[in-house]
Design a protein around this motif. Structure first.
Motif, PDB file in Angstrom:
ATOM      1  N   GLU A 208      18.862 -37.479  40.851  1.00  0.00           N
ATOM      2  CA  GLU A 208      17.427 -37.715  40.981  1.00  0.00           C
ATOM      3  C   GLU A 208      16.892 -37.261  42.329  1.00  0.00           C
ATOM      4  O   GLU A 208      15.779 -36.729  42.426  1.00  0.00           O
ATOM      5  N   GLU A 209      17.686 -37.490  43.384  1.00  0.00           N
ATOM      6  CA  GLU A 209      17.233 -37.118  44.726  1.00  0.00           C
ATOM      7  C   GLU A 209      16.894 -35.621  44.810  1.00  0.00           C
ATOM      8  O   GLU A 209      15.981 -35.223  45.536  1.00  0.00           O
ATOM      9  N   GLN A 210      17.620 -34.797  44.093  1.00  0.00           N
ATOM     10  CA  GLN A 210      17.410 -33.347  44.163  1.00  0.00           C
ATOM     11  C   GLN A 210      16.189 -32.886  43.373  1.00  0.00           C
ATOM     12  O   GLN A 210      15.832 -31.701  43.418  1.00  0.00           O
ATOM     13  N   LEU A 211      15.551 -33.818  42.645  1.00  0.00           N
ATOM     14  CA  LEU A 211      14.360 -33.457  41.880  1.00  0.00           C
ATOM     15  C   LEU A 211      13.073 -33.862  42.595  1.00  0.00           C
ATOM     16  O   LEU A 211      11.971 -33.554  42.127  1.00  0.00           O
ATOM     17  N   VAL A 212      13.207 -34.599  43.703  1.00  0.00           N
ATOM     18  CA  VAL A 212      12.014 -34.957  44.474  1.00  0.00           C
ATOM     19  C   VAL A 212      11.362 -33.666  44.976  1.00  0.00           C
ATOM     20  O   VAL A 212      12.019 -32.810  45.576  1.00  0.00           O
ATOM     21  N   GLY A 213      10.068 -33.520  44.710  1.00  0.00           N
ATOM     22  CA  GLY A 213       9.347 -32.315  45.125  1.00  0.00           C
ATOM     23  C   GLY A 213       9.244 -31.254  44.058  1.00  0.00           C
ATOM     24  O   GLY A 213       8.555 -30.244  44.244  1.00  0.00           O
ATOM     25  N   ILE A 214       9.897 -31.440  42.916  1.00  0.00           N
ATOM     26  CA  ILE A 214       9.837 -30.434  41.854  1.00  0.00           C
ATOM     27  C   ILE A 214       8.441 -30.420  41.238  1.00  0.00           C
ATOM     28  O   ILE A 214       7.744 -31.448  41.190  1.00  0.00           O
ATOM     29  N   LYS A 215       7.993 -29.253  40.776  1.00  0.00           N
ATOM     30  CA  LYS A 215       6.680 -29.100  40.161  1.00  0.00           C
ATOM     31  C   LYS A 215       6.832 -28.810  38.670  1.00  0.00           C
ATOM     32  O   LYS A 215       7.896 -28.423  38.202  1.00  0.00           O
ATOM     33  N   GLU A 216       5.725 -29.024  37.945  1.00  0.00           N
ATOM     34  CA  GLU A 216       5.743 -28.764  36.507  1.00  0.00           C
ATOM     35  C   GLU A 216       6.099 -27.299  36.239  1.00  0.00           C
ATOM     36  O   GLU A 216       5.623 -26.388  36.924  1.00  0.00           O
ATOM     37  N   ASP A 217       6.999 -27.098  35.262  1.00  0.00           N
ATOM     38  CA  ASP A 217       7.501 -25.777  34.836  1.00  0.00           C
ATOM     39  C   ASP A 217       8.468 -25.153  35.838  1.00  0.00           C
ATOM     40  O   ASP A 217       8.951 -24.031  35.631  1.00  0.00           O
ATOM     41  N   GLU A 218       8.765 -25.872  36.920  1.00  0.00           N
ATOM     42  CA  GLU A 218       9.746 -25.350  37.890  1.00  0.00           C
ATOM     43  C   GLU A 218      11.162 -25.643  37.388  1.00  0.00           C
ATOM     44  O   GLU A 218      11.432 -26.683  36.765  1.00  0.00           O
ATOM     45  N   THR A 219      12.074 -24.712  37.669  1.00  0.00           N
ATOM     46  CA  THR A 219      13.476 -24.877  37.294  1.00  0.00           C
ATOM     47  C   THR A 219      14.330 -24.924  38.551  1.00  0.00           C
ATOM     48  O   THR A 219      14.168 -24.084  39.452  1.00  0.00           O
ATOM     49  N   ARG A 220      15.224 -25.906  38.602  1.00  0.00           N
ATOM     50  CA  ARG A 220      16.121 -26.051  39.736  1.00  0.00           C
ATOM     51  C   ARG A 220      17.557 -26.204  39.248  1.00  0.00           C
ATOM     52  O   ARG A 220      17.807 -26.667  38.139  1.00  0.00           O
ATOM     53  N   THR A 221      18.474 -25.834  40.133  1.00  0.00           N
ATOM     54  CA  THR A 221      19.887 -26.103  39.871  1.00  0.00           C
ATOM     55  C   THR A 221      20.277 -27.359  40.646  1.00  0.00           C
ATOM     56  O   THR A 221      20.127 -27.410  41.870  1.00  0.00           O
ATOM     57  N   VAL A 222      20.745 -28.350  39.919  1.00  0.00           N
ATOM     58  CA  VAL A 222      21.140 -29.623  40.529  1.00  0.00           C
ATOM     59  C   VAL A 222      22.660 -29.706  40.498  1.00  0.00           C
ATOM     60  O   VAL A 222      23.280 -29.637  39.423  1.00  0.00           O
ATOM     61  N   ASN A 223      23.264 -29.830  41.659  1.00  0.00           N
ATOM     62  CA  ASN A 223      24.722 -29.918  41.763  1.00  0.00           C
ATOM     63  C   ASN A 223      25.138 -31.363  42.038  1.00  0.00           C
ATOM     64  O   ASN A 223      24.670 -31.970  43.009  1.00  0.00           O
ATOM     65  N   VAL A 224      25.986 -31.891  41.176  1.00  0.00           N
ATOM     66  CA  VAL A 224      26.447 -33.275  41.327  1.00  0.00           C
ATOM     67  C   VAL A 224      27.937 -33.347  41.002  1.00  0.00           C
ATOM     68  O   VAL A 224      28.517 -32.410  40.445  1.00  0.00           O
ATOM     69  N   THR A 225      28.519 -34.482  41.333  1.00  0.00           N
ATOM     70  CA  THR A 225      29.921 -34.755  40.969  1.00  0.00           C
ATOM     71  C   THR A 225      29.960 -36.056  40.183  1.00  0.00           C
ATOM     72  O   THR A 225      29.416 -37.071  40.634  1.00  0.00           O
ATOM     73  N   PHE A 226      30.568 -36.021  39.022  1.00  0.00           N
ATOM     74  CA  PHE A 226      30.673 -37.231  38.214  1.00  0.00           C
ATOM     75  C   PHE A 226      31.521 -38.276  38.942  1.00  0.00           C
ATOM     76  O   PHE A 226      32.535 -37.916  39.575  1.00  0.00           O
ATOM     77  N   PRO A 227      31.139 -39.544  38.873  1.00  0.00           N
ATOM     78  CA  PRO A 227      31.941 -40.590  39.525  1.00  0.00           C
ATOM     79  C   PRO A 227      33.366 -40.629  38.978  1.00  0.00           C
ATOM     80  O   PRO A 227      33.610 -40.277  37.817  1.00  0.00           O
ATOM     81  N   GLU A 228      34.298 -41.059  39.812  1.00  0.00           N
ATOM     82  CA  GLU A 228      35.694 -41.178  39.380  1.00  0.00           C
ATOM     83  C   GLU A 228      35.837 -42.159  38.214  1.00  0.00           C
ATOM     84  O   GLU A 228      36.726 -42.018  37.375  1.00  0.00           O
ATOM     85  N   ALA A 229      34.958 -43.163  38.187  1.00  0.00           N
ATOM     86  CA  ALA A 229      35.048 -44.181  37.124  1.00  0.00           C
ATOM     87  C   ALA A 229      34.083 -43.889  35.975  1.00  0.00           C
ATOM     88  O   ALA A 229      33.706 -44.797  35.235  1.00  0.00           O
TER      89      ALA A 229
END
Length: 451
Positions: A208-229
């Motif tokens: 969610e943090e990486q989507l702050v500031g996104i605009k309508e119709d904008e596309t972003r690449t969000v890189n995350v790591t799944f939790p170990e659990a």
């Protein structure tokens, strides 16, 4: 029939049974005589087929049927003569040598086999009126009701379109996304028109943090790591990239918590909504209160009744517990060292827990039997209906499953029986209601955590 006891050790019994060939032959002839009037053979009038002829044609199959029946009768006789209550079905060991088996089938030798039993222990019930326990109780406060209504309102807060703005925490963003790991799209990693309130922590940490500031119709690449659990073991701990497109951005609008809001939820007024909320919270408190009282009751029962439990029942219970424990540890990628123990020590602890569960189950069953506590068909039917409601659109399939599956039906009957026995015992015991805080009521006791 000759029955000889070979073993009487703890709750284990072993017997040798000898069925004379002459006795089996007599039973087979009696069975053939019954068949004489039913069998239709060319060349013989109905009911006139000689038994000797039938024996030549069907003797071996009839004798096999007679042997099976005789073994069951022998088992029943052993159980009834000794007044046993079985923990498991008898384990019968018939001759394995092919030549010996053929001699029995041909009526040339006696049938000798062993029967292994595990019996239930004799249980002397304790004095339940001597049990004293504390039951934590908590009245529903006005503050709890107000806070819950506010949470409901927040969950149902209306949003207005924000087409020219950028997404901030608290805004609702409607997303389409495709996730990939090492460049390969993975199952369950894609979504269309998915609403997400930024800052709600509903998605993977960091998403969610990486989507702050996104605009309508904008596309972003969000890189995350799944939790170990992470619950999906095949994704746990893996790095993923999501191509995310914001299709709509909406901001929360002001909302007045009053009668009009309550009516949007199907209630007549705000006061009616609060009453329903209060009733639901009270149910939750009462359920938690009962669970703690039940745990203390079971502890008291365990202290009153100490006896050996059937080894096979204890082993089956342990296997179920151990399977769950090891599967969860594997899913969370934990070791016994992470839990500050060893596998050997953990096995010993869970073995004790398994034996306790079996022991308490036997005690509760004995109490129910001695006091004629029964589960009615109506109670089971209500449980099936309640279960079916948990699967909207599949109610009929769930109903048919339980109607045709006796074991599944028993799995619904067992907890109803247990709760009825617990109710009976709580009526006999001295139960002191102790007012507690919400934190105390919902805190997990150390002994509860261990159990």
């Amino acid at each position: 029939m000759q029955v000889t006891e070979l073993l009487a050790e703890g709750l284990k019994r072993e017997y040798r049974v000898v069925l004379p060939a002459a006795e089996l032959d007599a039973k087979a002839n009696a069975r053939l005589s019954e068949l004489k009037d039913k069998v239709r053979l060319n060349g013989f009038r109905p009911g006139k087929v000689p038994v000797a002829h039938l024996k030549r044609m069907y003797g071996k199959s009839v004798l096999a049927e007679v042997i099976d029946q005789a073994v069951n009768e022998a088992n029943t006789k052993i159980i009834e003569d000794n007044g046993f209550k079985l923990a498991m079905q008898p384990k019968v060991e018939l001759p394995q040598d092919e030549a010996a088996v053929n001699e029995v089938i041909e009526g040339k030798a006696d049938l000798s086999f062993t029967v292994n039993l595990e019996v239930l222990p004799a249980i002397t019930l304790g004095d339940f009126k001597g049990i004293t326990l504390d039951k934590p109780v908590l009245a529903v406060s006005d503050e709890e009701v107000e806070e819950t209504v506010k949470r409901i309102a927040e969950a149902n807060r209306p949003y207005a379109a924000k087409p020219d703005g950028t997404a901030e925490n608290g805004d609702r963003v409607t997303l389409s996304f495709v996730g990939s790991i090492d460049g390969e799209v993975f199952e369950g990693g894609s979504g269309e028109d998915v609403p997400l309130v930024l800052g709600s922590n509903s998605f993977i940490p960091g998403f969610e943090e990486q989507l702050v500031g996104i605009k309508e119709d904008e596309t972003r690449t969000v890189n995350v790591t799944f939790p170990e659990a992470y619950q999906a073991a095949h994704l746990a701990g893996k790095a993923a990239a999501f191509e995310v497109t914001a299709k709509m951005i909406e901001s929360p609008t002001e909302m007045e918590i009053g009668d009009e809001f309550a009516k949007t939820l199907g209630m007549d007024s705000l006061e009616a909504l609060k009453e329903q909320v209060k009733s639901r919270i009270a149910q939750e408190h009462n359920a938690q209160s009962r669970n703690k009282a039940k745990r203390r009751l079971l502890d008291a029962l365990d202290g009153l009744h100490q006896f050996d439990v059937p080894p096979t029942l204890a082993q089956q219970e342990f296997d179920g517990i151990w399977g769950s424990v090891t599967a969860e540890m594997e899913n969370q990628k934990k070791t016994f060292a992470d839990e500050d123990t060893t596998e050997e020590a953990a096995r010993a602890d869970y073995q004790k827990i398994a034996e306790r569960r079996v022991r308490l189950g036997l005690v509760l069953a004995e109490i129910g039997e001695k006091n004629n506590i029964q589960v009615t068909d109506d109670e089971v039917t209500r449980a099936v209906v309640e279960r079916a409601r948990q699967f909207p659109g599949q109610e009929q399939q769930v109903w048919e499953f339980y109607r045709k599956n006796a074991q599944a039906l028993a799995s619904l009957r067992a907890p109803i029986f247990e709760e009825k026995v617990v109710d009976y015992l709580l009526e006999l015991a001295t139960v002191n209601e102790v007012p507690v805080s919400r934190e105390e009521l919902y805190a997990e006791d150390e002994d509860e955590k261990a159990a």
